[in-house]
Scaffold this motif. Structure first.
Motif, PDB file in Angstrom:
ATOM      1  N   LYS A 115       0.836  -1.200   0.000  1.00  0.00           N
ATOM      2  CA  LYS A 115       0.000   0.000   0.000  1.00  0.00           C
ATOM      3  C   LYS A 115       0.874   1.254   0.000  1.00  0.00           C
ATOM      4  O   LYS A 115       2.009   1.242   0.489  1.00  0.00           O
ATOM      5  CB  LYS A 115      -0.917   0.022   1.232  1.00  0.00           C
ATOM      6  CG  LYS A 115      -1.916  -1.125   1.282  1.00  0.00           C
ATOM      7  CD  LYS A 115      -2.743  -1.085   2.556  1.00  0.00           C
ATOM      8  CE  LYS A 115      -3.689  -2.276   2.633  1.00  0.00           C
ATOM      9  NZ  LYS A 115      -4.461  -2.282   3.901  1.00  0.00           N
ATOM     10  N   VAL A 116       0.320   2.322  -0.553  1.00  0.00           N
ATOM     11  CA  VAL A 116       0.955   3.636  -0.524  1.00  0.00           C
ATOM     12  C   VAL A 116       0.000   4.580   0.197  1.00  0.00           C
ATOM     13  O   VAL A 116      -1.203   4.575  -0.066  1.00  0.00           O
ATOM     14  CB  VAL A 116       1.288   4.133  -1.951  1.00  0.00           C
ATOM     15  CG1 VAL A 116       0.072   4.076  -2.868  1.00  0.00           C
ATOM     16  CG2 VAL A 116       1.851   5.556  -1.909  1.00  0.00           C
ATOM     17  N   ILE A 117       0.534   5.361   1.114  1.00  0.00           N
ATOM     18  CA  ILE A 117      -0.310   6.311   1.839  1.00  0.00           C
ATOM     19  C   ILE A 117      -0.105   7.708   1.255  1.00  0.00           C
ATOM     20  O   ILE A 117       1.018   8.111   0.946  1.00  0.00           O
ATOM     21  CB  ILE A 117      -0.002   6.300   3.365  1.00  0.00           C
ATOM     22  CG1 ILE A 117      -1.038   7.153   4.109  1.00  0.00           C
ATOM     23  CG2 ILE A 117       1.424   6.750   3.671  1.00  0.00           C
ATOM     24  CD1 ILE A 117      -1.004   6.977   5.632  1.00  0.00           C
ATOM     25  N   GLU A 127      -4.528  10.726  -8.896  1.00  0.00           N
ATOM     26  CA  GLU A 127      -5.737  10.194  -8.247  1.00  0.00           C
ATOM     27  C   GLU A 127      -6.303   9.010  -9.025  1.00  0.00           C
ATOM     28  O   GLU A 127      -6.648   7.964  -8.453  1.00  0.00           O
ATOM     29  CB  GLU A 127      -6.767  11.322  -8.142  1.00  0.00           C
ATOM     30  CG  GLU A 127      -8.148  10.898  -7.690  1.00  0.00           C
ATOM     31  CD  GLU A 127      -8.216  10.588  -6.214  1.00  0.00           C
ATOM     32  OE1 GLU A 127      -9.042   9.743  -5.835  1.00  0.00           O
ATOM     33  OE2 GLU A 127      -7.441  11.193  -5.450  1.00  0.00           O
ATOM     34  N   GLU A 128      -6.390   9.142 -10.346  1.00  0.00           N
ATOM     35  CA  GLU A 128      -6.933   8.057 -11.164  1.00  0.00           C
ATOM     36  C   GLU A 128      -5.994   6.852 -11.205  1.00  0.00           C
ATOM     37  O   GLU A 128      -6.445   5.704 -11.227  1.00  0.00           O
ATOM     38  CB  GLU A 128      -7.222   8.552 -12.579  1.00  0.00           C
ATOM     39  CG  GLU A 128      -8.421   9.485 -12.663  1.00  0.00           C
ATOM     40  CD  GLU A 128      -8.930   9.616 -14.082  1.00  0.00           C
ATOM     41  OE1 GLU A 128      -9.612   8.682 -14.563  1.00  0.00           O
ATOM     42  OE2 GLU A 128      -8.642  10.651 -14.708  1.00  0.00           O
ATOM     43  N   LEU A 129      -4.697   7.098 -11.218  1.00  0.00           N
ATOM     44  CA  LEU A 129      -3.733   5.998 -11.163  1.00  0.00           C
ATOM     45  C   LEU A 129      -3.925   5.195  -9.884  1.00  0.00           C
ATOM     46  O   LEU A 129      -3.913   3.946  -9.899  1.00  0.00           O
ATOM     47  CB  LEU A 129      -2.310   6.551 -11.232  1.00  0.00           C
ATOM     48  CG  LEU A 129      -1.170   5.545 -11.352  1.00  0.00           C
ATOM     49  CD1 LEU A 129      -1.190   4.853 -12.703  1.00  0.00           C
ATOM     50  CD2 LEU A 129       0.171   6.225 -11.123  1.00  0.00           C
ATOM     51  N   PHE A 130      -4.135   5.901  -8.778  1.00  0.00           N
ATOM     52  CA  PHE A 130      -4.372   5.234  -7.494  1.00  0.00           C
ATOM     53  C   PHE A 130      -5.666   4.421  -7.501  1.00  0.00           C
ATOM     54  O   PHE A 130      -5.730   3.341  -6.927  1.00  0.00           O
ATOM     55  CB  PHE A 130      -4.448   6.278  -6.366  1.00  0.00           C
ATOM     56  CG  PHE A 130      -3.117   6.765  -5.876  1.00  0.00           C
ATOM     57  CD1 PHE A 130      -1.933   6.110  -6.189  1.00  0.00           C
ATOM     58  CD2 PHE A 130      -3.045   7.894  -5.082  1.00  0.00           C
ATOM     59  CE1 PHE A 130      -0.711   6.568  -5.723  1.00  0.00           C
ATOM     60  CE2 PHE A 130      -1.826   8.367  -4.604  1.00  0.00           C
ATOM     61  CZ  PHE A 130      -0.660   7.697  -4.927  1.00  0.00           C
ATOM     62  N   LEU A 134      -3.427   0.965 -10.181  1.00  0.00           N
ATOM     63  CA  LEU A 134      -2.702   0.226  -9.157  1.00  0.00           C
ATOM     64  C   LEU A 134      -3.533  -0.895  -8.522  1.00  0.00           C
ATOM     65  O   LEU A 134      -2.991  -1.980  -8.261  1.00  0.00           O
ATOM     66  CB  LEU A 134      -2.170   1.181  -8.080  1.00  0.00           C
ATOM     67  CG  LEU A 134      -1.096   2.184  -8.541  1.00  0.00           C
ATOM     68  CD1 LEU A 134      -0.553   2.969  -7.349  1.00  0.00           C
ATOM     69  CD2 LEU A 134       0.038   1.490  -9.277  1.00  0.00           C
ATOM     70  N   PRO A 135      -4.855  -0.701  -8.286  1.00  0.00           N
ATOM     71  CA  PRO A 135      -5.637  -1.809  -7.720  1.00  0.00           C
ATOM     72  C   PRO A 135      -5.653  -3.051  -8.605  1.00  0.00           C
ATOM     73  O   PRO A 135      -5.748  -4.184  -8.094  1.00  0.00           O
ATOM     74  CB  PRO A 135      -7.045  -1.208  -7.589  1.00  0.00           C
ATOM     75  CG  PRO A 135      -6.807   0.252  -7.414  1.00  0.00           C
ATOM     76  CD  PRO A 135      -5.644   0.553  -8.317  1.00  0.00           C
ATOM     77  N   GLN A 136      -5.541  -2.892  -9.922  1.00  0.00           N
ATOM     78  CA  GLN A 136      -5.489  -4.048 -10.810  1.00  0.00           C
ATOM     79  C   GLN A 136      -4.220  -4.866 -10.595  1.00  0.00           C
ATOM     80  O   GLN A 136      -4.165  -6.054 -10.953  1.00  0.00           O
ATOM     81  CB  GLN A 136      -5.542  -3.588 -12.269  1.00  0.00           C
ATOM     82  CG  GLN A 136      -6.819  -2.859 -12.652  1.00  0.00           C
ATOM     83  CD  GLN A 136      -6.803  -2.421 -14.101  1.00  0.00           C
ATOM     84  OE1 GLN A 136      -6.581  -3.224 -15.006  1.00  0.00           O
ATOM     85  NE2 GLN A 136      -7.023  -1.139 -14.333  1.00  0.00           N
ATOM     86  N   LEU A 137      -3.210  -4.230 -10.006  1.00  0.00           N
ATOM     87  CA  LEU A 137      -1.943  -4.915  -9.717  1.00  0.00           C
ATOM     88  C   LEU A 137      -1.862  -5.360  -8.260  1.00  0.00           C
ATOM     89  O   LEU A 137      -0.808  -5.811  -7.811  1.00  0.00           O
ATOM     90  CB  LEU A 137      -0.777  -3.967 -10.033  1.00  0.00           C
ATOM     91  CG  LEU A 137      -0.759  -3.376 -11.448  1.00  0.00           C
ATOM     92  CD1 LEU A 137       0.385  -2.388 -11.593  1.00  0.00           C
ATOM     93  CD2 LEU A 137      -0.651  -4.476 -12.491  1.00  0.00           C
ATOM     94  N   GLY A 138      -2.973  -5.194  -7.539  1.00  0.00           N
ATOM     95  CA  GLY A 138      -2.992  -5.600  -6.140  1.00  0.00           C
ATOM     96  C   GLY A 138      -2.371  -4.583  -5.201  1.00  0.00           C
ATOM     97  O   GLY A 138      -2.029  -4.907  -4.061  1.00  0.00           O
ATOM     98  N   ILE A 139      -2.220  -3.348  -5.670  1.00  0.00           N
ATOM     99  CA  ILE A 139      -1.620  -2.276  -4.872  1.00  0.00           C
ATOM    100  C   ILE A 139      -2.715  -1.293  -4.476  1.00  0.00           C
ATOM    101  O   ILE A 139      -3.496  -0.856  -5.321  1.00  0.00           O
ATOM    102  CB  ILE A 139      -0.513  -1.552  -5.667  1.00  0.00           C
ATOM    103  CG1 ILE A 139       0.587  -2.537  -6.065  1.00  0.00           C
ATOM    104  CG2 ILE A 139       0.057  -0.393  -4.852  1.00  0.00           C
ATOM    105  CD1 ILE A 139       1.548  -1.999  -7.104  1.00  0.00           C
TER     106      ILE A 139
END
Length: 406
Positions: A115-117, A127-130, A134-139
């Motif tokens: 996770k990144v805070i 914002e859109e990258l987050f 990233l969720p598609q990569l499990g992040i």
């Protein structure tokens, strides 16, 4: 001949990273070559193994990339020292865009389950990258109010999956600031990688490395280029070995490399950075004061106004409040549309940091991809106008704003 050290910021802007061209060109020529030749098979082997410095392939490196990388790294380290008292050094990698540089940063350091805070009110692309990539990569991105240091520390302490802290200060477009010294101190306490988006401030106004940041990021499209001529992004890291290793490998394999022409334009733009920023900042203070006292304006977000909630934080960590601001018109969205339509000199355009004054409507432009409820949580209302104050004669900017607001 012993090299005389450069003692001024503008001297570094003009000369850092430059080496004499073999044919004695004043400026580094545009090396429009996809690949480079070797004198022998042995030399090629030495270059690929890293035993000999030299150029191989323009997706990896070129004379144009190297000059601007060394220049930006020198600016971010200007006047700073390492733990041993020696001049601070860092290494930079130029990318085709800011989003390319961010992708290299995140994919070098984060894997599935990490996770990144970060905090509220980020650039719309980040914002859109987050939220979407990233969720598609499990992040996962943990977004919180990082003005609240105790809450931030509690979240990090309770979640060992958090591996990185990502800060954007001043933030886009509300100009909110976070406390770099305090937050990077938290990152070090919990062994997090820390990275700071320094696009709005530039190294002339703010140096995140002075607070111990691991990485600094810029969309070079903006103030560093300064003329709106080329897209680009750059990632600068204090750990030179890591930059040459894991970061370099990710950069090469993602293919987000720049090109020689854009790198050349960026190099020329940076040479006038200090001069441009001085004028940008002077004009912005005048514009902010004018808007703050105008009957049609309900609120001005500018770090040079004591009414801004982060005025004191900005004063501690920035040399000047900068050239960016946003404001709300009392008539809301419709008043904002009328204002933008009436502009005569100031330009209706996204992006920022050019010599011209640029004005946009974040809710329908830069942050269009961010859901309305999130935008409003971050303070990005439908009536908010963002302004990048240019270097035109300030009276002409004020006259255009006045007639558009009337």
């Amino acid at each position: 001949m012993k090299q005389v050290p450069l003692t001024g910021f503008s001297s570094v802007c003009a000369h850092a990273g430059h080496t004499q061209d073999p044919l004695y060109a004043h400026l580094t020529p545009i090396y429009a070559s996809s690949t480079y030749v070797y004198d022998s098979a042995e030399q090629g082997m030495r270059r690929f193994s890293g035993q000999e410095d030299g150029f191989i392939y323009s997706r990896w490196d070129s004379p144009n990339f190297r000059e601007v990388e060394e220049k930006v790294a020198a600016l971010e380290c200007f006047g700073l020292s390492d733990a041993n008292g020696a001049p601070l050094r860092a290494k930079a990698k130029l990318h085709a865009s800011g989003m390319g540089a961010l992708s290299t940063l995140f994919l070098t350091h984060l894997k599935a389950g990490d996770k990144v805070i970060s905090h509220y009110s980020l650039y719309g692309g980040t914002e859109e990258l987050f939220r979407k990539i990233l969720p598609q990569l499990g992040i996962e991105a943990v977004i919180t109010d990082m003005q609240d240091l105790e809450k931030t520390a509690s979240i990090i302490e309770s979640d060992p999956s958090i591996r990185m802290m990502y800060l954007e200060t001043p933030a886009n477009p509300t100009l909110r600031c976070v406390d770099l010294e305090a937050l990077i101190g938290l990152a070090k306490r919990f062994n997090l990688v820390s990275a700071v988006d320094n696009t709005f401030a530039t190294p002339y106004l703010q140096q995140p490395f002075s607070f111990g940041a691991d990485y600094v990021f810029h969309s070079t499209t903006k103030f560093l280029n300064g003329h709106g001529t080329a897209i680009g992004g750059i990632l600068i890291g204090r750990d030179e070995e890591r930059m040459r290793g894991a970061v370099e490998k990710t950069h090469r394999l993602l293919g987000a490399n720049s090109n020689p022409f854009d790198a050349f334009l960026l190099t020329q733009g940076i040479k006038t950075l200090e001069l441009r920023m001085e004028r940008h900042c002077h004009n912005a203070m005048e514009v902010a004061g004018f808007l703050d006292g105008h009957a049609a304006v309900g609120r001005v977000n500018y770090l040079g106004l004591t009414s801004h909630p982060d005025f004191e934080i900005a004063a501690r960590q920035m040399k000047h409040p900068g050239a960016m601001m946003s404001f709300e018109l009392k008539g809301g969205l419709e008043a904002g549309k009328r204002f933008i339509d009436r502009l005569q000199m100031c330009l209706r355009a996204v992006s920022l940091g050019t010599t011209e004054t640029l004005i946009c409507h974040p809710a329908s432009m830069t942050h269009y991809g961010v859901p309305k409820e999130l935008r409003e949580t971050y303070g990005i209302t439908d009536g908010l106008i963002r302004m990048s104050v240019g270097i035109e004669t300030v009276n002409d900017i004020l006259n255009d704003l006045d007639q558009a607001l009337s």
